[in-house]
Design a protein around this motif. Structure first.
Motif, mmCIF file in Angstrom:
data_model
loop_
_atom_site.group_PDB
_atom_site.id
_atom_site.type_symbol
_atom_site.label_atom_id
_atom_site.label_comp_id
_atom_site.label_asym_id
_atom_site.label_seq_id
_atom_site.Cartn_x
_atom_site.Cartn_y
_atom_site.Cartn_z
ATOM 1 N N PRO A 84 0.830 -1.203 0.000
ATOM 2 C CA PRO A 84 0.000 0.000 0.000
ATOM 3 C C PRO A 84 0.862 1.251 0.000
ATOM 4 C CG PRO A 84 -0.035 -1.105 2.127
ATOM 5 C CD PRO A 84 0.664 -2.010 1.184
ATOM 6 N N TYR A 87 3.796 2.430 2.490
ATOM 7 C CA TYR A 87 4.375 1.330 3.241
ATOM 8 C C TYR A 87 5.865 1.284 3.009
ATOM 9 C CZ TYR A 87 5.664 -3.280 4.685
ATOM 10 O OH TYR A 87 6.286 -4.332 5.275
ATOM 11 N N GLN A 88 6.547 0.967 4.039
ATOM 12 C CA GLN A 88 7.999 0.901 3.951
ATOM 13 C C GLN A 88 8.456 -0.351 4.658
ATOM 14 O OE1 GLN A 88 9.889 4.263 5.634
ATOM 15 N NE2 GLN A 88 11.959 3.513 5.292
ATOM 16 N N ALA A 90 10.710 -3.144 6.483
ATOM 17 C CA ALA A 90 11.816 -3.115 7.425
ATOM 18 C C ALA A 90 13.082 -3.569 6.722
ATOM 19 C CB ALA A 90 11.508 -4.041 8.601
ATOM 20 N N ASN A 140 4.816 -15.133 9.038
ATOM 21 C CA ASN A 140 4.283 -13.963 9.724
ATOM 22 C C ASN A 140 3.087 -14.334 10.594
ATOM 23 O OD1 ASN A 140 4.113 -11.335 10.501
ATOM 24 N ND2 ASN A 140 2.887 -10.684 8.738
ATOM 25 N N GLY A 198 6.514 -9.437 10.445
ATOM 26 C CA GLY A 198 6.086 -8.217 9.797
ATOM 27 C C GLY A 198 6.350 -6.972 10.608
ATOM 28 N N GLN A 199 6.666 -7.119 11.851
ATOM 29 C CA GLN A 199 6.897 -5.942 12.667
ATOM 30 C C GLN A 199 8.308 -5.422 12.538
ATOM 31 O OE1 GLN A 199 5.739 -6.942 16.604
ATOM 32 N NE2 GLN A 199 3.574 -7.040 16.116
ATOM 33 N N ARG A 268 2.983 -18.759 27.354
ATOM 34 C CA ARG A 268 1.915 -19.247 26.480
ATOM 35 C C ARG A 268 2.312 -20.520 25.754
ATOM 36 N NH1 ARG A 268 0.835 -15.787 21.247
ATOM 37 N NH2 ARG A 268 -0.258 -14.406 22.685
ATOM 38 N N ALA B 54 -6.170 -12.136 21.390
ATOM 39 C CA ALA B 54 -4.740 -11.798 21.265
ATOM 40 C C ALA B 54 -4.463 -11.083 19.952
ATOM 41 C CB ALA B 54 -3.902 -13.072 21.368
ATOM 42 N N GLU B 62 -0.103 -2.494 17.823
ATOM 43 C CA GLU B 62 0.650 -2.069 16.648
ATOM 44 C C GLU B 62 0.258 -0.655 16.226
ATOM 45 O OE1 GLU B 62 2.897 -3.680 14.852
ATOM 46 O OE2 GLU B 62 3.005 -2.502 13.029
ATOM 47 N N ASP B 75 10.091 6.332 11.736
ATOM 48 C CA ASP B 75 9.434 5.374 10.854
ATOM 49 C C ASP B 75 9.078 4.128 11.645
ATOM 50 O OD1 ASP B 75 9.605 7.008 8.707
ATOM 51 O OD2 ASP B 75 11.510 6.185 7.987
ATOM 52 N N TRP B 76 7.870 3.692 11.476
ATOM 53 C CA TRP B 76 7.455 2.448 12.123
ATOM 54 C C TRP B 76 6.945 1.516 11.033
ATOM 55 C CZ3 TRP B 76 7.935 0.278 16.793
ATOM 56 C CH2 TRP B 76 7.228 -0.899 17.014
ATOM 57 N N PRO B 77 7.616 0.420 10.846
ATOM 58 C CA PRO B 77 7.183 -0.478 9.775
ATOM 59 C C PRO B 77 5.854 -1.119 10.115
ATOM 60 C CG PRO B 77 8.922 -1.482 11.067
ATOM 61 C CD PRO B 77 8.782 -0.087 11.568
ATOM 62 N N SER B 78 4.915 -0.909 9.279
ATOM 63 C CA SER B 78 3.598 -1.506 9.502
ATOM 64 C C SER B 78 3.462 -2.756 8.647
ATOM 65 C CB SER B 78 2.504 -0.514 9.137
ATOM 66 O OG SER B 78 2.598 -0.172 7.772
ATOM 67 N N ASP B 79 2.574 -3.604 9.071
ATOM 68 C CA ASP B 79 2.362 -4.854 8.370
ATOM 69 C C ASP B 79 1.145 -4.713 7.465
ATOM 70 O OD1 ASP B 79 2.083 -7.367 7.486
ATOM 71 O OD2 ASP B 79 1.983 -8.329 9.454
ATOM 72 N N PRO B 80 1.308 -4.798 6.154
ATOM 73 C CA PRO B 80 0.166 -4.610 5.267
ATOM 74 C C PRO B 80 -0.849 -5.732 5.373
ATOM 75 C CG PRO B 80 2.059 -5.355 4.027
ATOM 76 C CD PRO B 80 2.540 -5.083 5.408
ATOM 77 N N PHE B 81 -0.454 -6.860 5.957
ATOM 78 C CA PHE B 81 -1.386 -7.979 6.056
ATOM 79 C C PHE B 81 -2.072 -8.025 7.408
ATOM 80 C CE2 PHE B 81 2.155 -9.162 3.301
ATOM 81 C CZ PHE B 81 1.467 -9.267 2.114
#
Lengths: 437, 82
Positions: A84, A87-88, A90, A140, A198-199, A268, B54, B62, B75-81
């Motif tokens: 999107p 989006y960048q 990591a 992920n 993904g983080q 957990r 959870a 996030e 910058d904070w990398p976000s997860d598109p999924f």
């Protein structure tokens, strides 16, 4: 990312195939098979872009003037993977890409080393072999949920998935050690569960998670308590209930540990152990309930004549010579048994002798008992089956639980040579009496 | 061990297995067994609800961290999924 672009805007970039005269051609999307290495910086207007500049690729015409690729950015250059806007990725997730402004023929600076894209076994998130940790990182997803799914599917498939785990363990390489920047596991090598892939790793490197010993502590307490219960198991209500009580206590300890892990530490992953423990415990509870509700359950456990379990099919042939050893005792723990009395015929008895009396006890724990009787023998039968069926000539078969029958099969001759008293007991199975002429 | 944000899956699974353990131990001591259908359905429901909780909590965390990083100009990398 926003390095100055030496290429003047509006001019085509000379490439290896600069002599080829390109012609305009509509572009079908960012995920096409054409390389797009010559792109302007984000703050510049897009220019004529030369496609197909990779080594060995045929020259491609430039995009029409004014064309702008959707999802312009580093991630948009991966075929079939559009991110999107804004989006960048990591750094650890990015495959190596040369800066957009690198002129041809000159070495390009590499801000990140080429990151291996292989799925590797996690070093930092490992319970057994790190397979689930590595797959969860690559997919992920949550490694704990993946482990629970693995355990459940292993049980459902009868252990087949366990073989797949072992194969994956062998096939998947281990994480590199020591972890390198940009390689899997680099961001959380300090310990603790890794973040979702993904983080990214940069943020986690800034705030590494504390290694938690809660899970191992709880597991140790559970093992200790299990040992104490086993040691003092003689005080439990019955031997059948002891394993179920043990499993219940262990399960409760694991659960309490996970409750503590809600706010302190991390535990957990204990759920991975708790699922099979719960299944086994429930099986023990159900078996104990059956045993407690069935007063004749001890009939299911029959020891052989030597005091050990006798498993396998057997045939017991009774001859006239055995009459002197009466009462006879035959036992089998599991299997099918045949009690053959056909040798006790009138021809086998001496003429004018009085009738012979013979007592036989036959017990089968789990299996079938077939009694073969000649018609010149009178049989006084006492048969009992805990779960199963009793079939006697002249009577309809009776099946179900706690079946018992007392009957007499008269001999065809007025003066039978033998009077046999048979006490037949079967835990689970059947008793069948057949009469032969 | 430092206090951290609640792990709702751990809470759901912990409560589930604690209850199951107590019920199993009491049932075994008294010679009865709970209905297997209730045990199986309860286990699946609790684990599923815990996983959903959870996931929602992780998503909100996030977003919160992303907003904080934005305020700091990072910058904070976000997860598109996600």
């Amino acid at each position: 990312m926003s390095t100055p672009d030496p290429t003047p805007a509006g001019e085509p970039i000379p490439g290896p195939d600069a002599g080829v005269s390109p012609s305009p051609q509509p572009h079908v999307g960012a995920s096409g098979d054409t390389a797009t290495t010559a792109l302007p910086g984000p703050d510049q207007q897009p220019t004529t872009v030369l496609a197909g500049v990779g080594a060995g690729q045929p020259p491609q015409p430039p995009y029409p003037p004014g064309y702008q690729q959707p999802g312009y950015g580093p991630g948009a250059q991966q075929p079939g993977y559009a991110l999107p806007p804004g989006y960048q990725q990591a750094p650890s997730e990015q495959p190596y890409q040369a800066p957009y402004s690198a002129p041809y023929g000159q070495p390009t600076p590499q801000p990140y080393p080429p990151a291996p894209q292989r799925i590797t076994r996690s070093r930092s998130d490992r319970v057994v072999g790190g397979v689930c940790g590595g797959l969860a990182r690559a997919w992920n997803t949550d490694p704990t949920l993946l482990r629970i799914l693995t355990v459940v599917l292993t049980i459902v498939t009868g252990g087949a998935l366990l073989l797949g785990y072992v194969i994956a363990w062998i096939v998947m390489p281990d994480d590199p050690w020591p972890p390198q920047p940009g390689q899997p596991g680099a961001g959380y090598a300090a310990g603790g569960n890794p973040p979702y892939a993904g983080q990214g790793t940069a943020a986690m490197a800034a705030a590494p998670r504390e290694r938690s010993y809660l899970g191992w502590m709880v597991l140790s307490v559970a093992v200790l308590v299990a040992g104490l219960i086993t040691l003092f198991g003689v005080a439990l209500p019955s031997t059948a209930a002891a394993p179920a009580i043990l499993g219940g206590v262990v399960l409760a300890i694991l659960g309490l540990g996970m409750v503590v892990g809600t706010w302190y530490g991390r535990a957990r992953w204990l759920a991975v152990l708790a699922v099979p423990v719960a299944l086994l415990t429930f099986g023990g509870v159900a078996a104990n309930a059956f045993v407690q509700s069935n007063p004749n359950w001890d009939r299911w456990v029959v020891e052989g004549s030597d005091g050990r379990l006798a498993i396998g099919d057997q045939t017991w042939r009774v001859t006239p010579d055995d009459v002197a050893d009466s009462p006879l005792d035959y036992r089998i723990s599991a299997g099918d048994a045949v009690l053959d009395l056909r040798a006790l015929t009138a021809a086998g008895a001496a003429e004018g002798r009085p009738e012979q009396r013979l007592e036989i006890d036959a017990s089968v724990g789990v299996g079938q008992l077939q009694v073969l009787v000649p018609d010149d023998v009178r049989l006084d039968l006492t048969a009992s089956v805990d779960v199963g069926e009793i079939s006697v000539p002249g009577r309809a078969p009776e099946g179900g639980t706690q079946q018992s029958l007392t009957t007499t099969l008269e001999a065809a001759t007025p003066r039978p040579a033998y009077l046999v008293t048979l006490d037949a007991v079967v835990g689970a199975g059947s008793i069948t009496v057949e009469v032969f002429e | 061990m430092k206090r951290h944000e609640p792990d709702w899956f751990s809470l759901a699974a912990g409560l589930l297995f604690t209850v199951l353990g107590v019920v199993f131990a009491v049932a075994a001591a008294n010679g009865w067994a709970p209905d297997g259908r209730w045990v199986a359905s309860g286990t699946l429901i609790a684990l599923g609800a815990g996983g959903i909780a959870a996931s929602v909590a992780a998503s909100r965390r996030e977003q919160r961290q992303q907003a904080l990083a934005g305020e700091r100009g990072e910058d904070w990398p976000s997860d598109p999924f996600a």
